[in-house]
Design an enzyme around this catalytic site. Structure first.
Site, PDB file in Angstrom:
ATOM      1  N   SER A  83       0.785  -1.229   0.000  1.00  0.00           N
ATOM      2  CA  SER A  83       0.000   0.000   0.000  1.00  0.00           C
ATOM      3  C   SER A  83       0.818   1.281   0.000  1.00  0.00           C
ATOM      4  O   SER A  83       0.258   2.358  -0.147  1.00  0.00           O
ATOM      5  CB  SER A  83      -0.939   0.004   1.213  1.00  0.00           C
ATOM      6  OG  SER A  83      -1.930  -0.974   1.038  1.00  0.00           O
ATOM      7  N   THR A 144      -4.274 -17.448  -5.567  1.00  0.00           N
ATOM      8  CA  THR A 144      -3.621 -18.196  -6.638  1.00  0.00           C
ATOM      9  C   THR A 144      -2.651 -17.310  -7.407  1.00  0.00           C
ATOM     10  O   THR A 144      -1.483 -17.649  -7.571  1.00  0.00           O
ATOM     11  CB  THR A 144      -4.673 -18.756  -7.620  1.00  0.00           C
ATOM     12  OG1 THR A 144      -5.605 -19.540  -6.884  1.00  0.00           O
ATOM     13  CG2 THR A 144      -4.025 -19.584  -8.698  1.00  0.00           C
TER      14      THR A 144
END
Length: 154
Positions: A83, A144
Site C-alpha cells: 500500500s 492463486t
C-alpha cells in the site's frame, strides 16, 4: 518504540556521515546492520552509491516467514511494495492538480473508458478508495495469482 526511533536516528547519522566523509567505513555500517538484524529491528535492503558507483550494499531481516521458517533476505530479494504506492500515487495526482492538468472531478473515463462505470467515477473517489471498482483481494483467485507472482519474483 523509543528504541526503534533511536536506531533510526543512529542510522540517519551514520548515513549522513558516510555521505560527507572522504572515506567510507563499511565495517561501521555493517556492525550497525548486524545489531539491527540481531534484535529484529528492521528488514530490507540498502544500497549506497557515490558518483554513480555502488559503494555499499546490504540486506537485513527476512525475505519470507512461513510457518516459523525464516528465509534470510539477500541483496537480490524483491519485496512487495503493498500500500505504500498509494501515497506516491496521491502525491503525483496532487502535483497534476496543482499544475491544472487534473481536478478532483476529472472522470476516470478520460483515461480508462473501458472500466465499468468509469464515467461515474472521479479522481476524488479513486483517492478515497471509494470508487466501487472490484476489490481484487476479495476475488476467489487472489491467493492463486499472488502465489504465482511470488514465484516469478524469485
Amino acid at each position: 518504540m523509543i528504541q526503534k526511533k533511536a536506531y533510526r536516528f543512529l542510522l540517519f547519522l551514520i548515513l549522513q556521515s558516510c555521505t560527507q566523509a572522504q572515506t567510507f567505513n563499511k565495517a561501521k555500517l555493517d556492525s550497525f546492520f548486524v545489531a539491527l538484524n540481531k534484535n529484529d529491528q528492521s528488514m530490507g535492503n540498502i544500497a549506497i552509491s557515490a558518483n554513480g558507483v555502488l559503494v555499499y550494499q546490504n540486506a537485513i531481516g527476512f525475505s519470507q516467514i512461513n510457518k516459523g521458517a525464516k528465509t534470510p533476505a539477500t541483496i537480490d530479494t524483491k519485496y512487495r511494495v503493498g500500500s505504500i504506492t498509494k501515497m506516491f500515487t496521491a502525491v503525483m495526482i496532487f502535483q497534476l492538480i496543482d499544475e491544472g492538468k487534473l481536478s478532483f472531478e476529472t472522470p476516470l473515463a478520460r483515461y480508462f473508458p473501458q472500466l465499468p462505470n468509469a464515467s461515474k467515477i472521479n479522481i476524488r473517489e479513486m483517492l478515497d478508495h471509494r470508487s466501487g471498482l472490484h476489490n481484487f483481494t476479495s476475488d476467489s483467485l487472489y491467493s492463486t495469482y499472488m502465489g504465482s507472482l511470488s514465484l516469478k519474483l524469485k
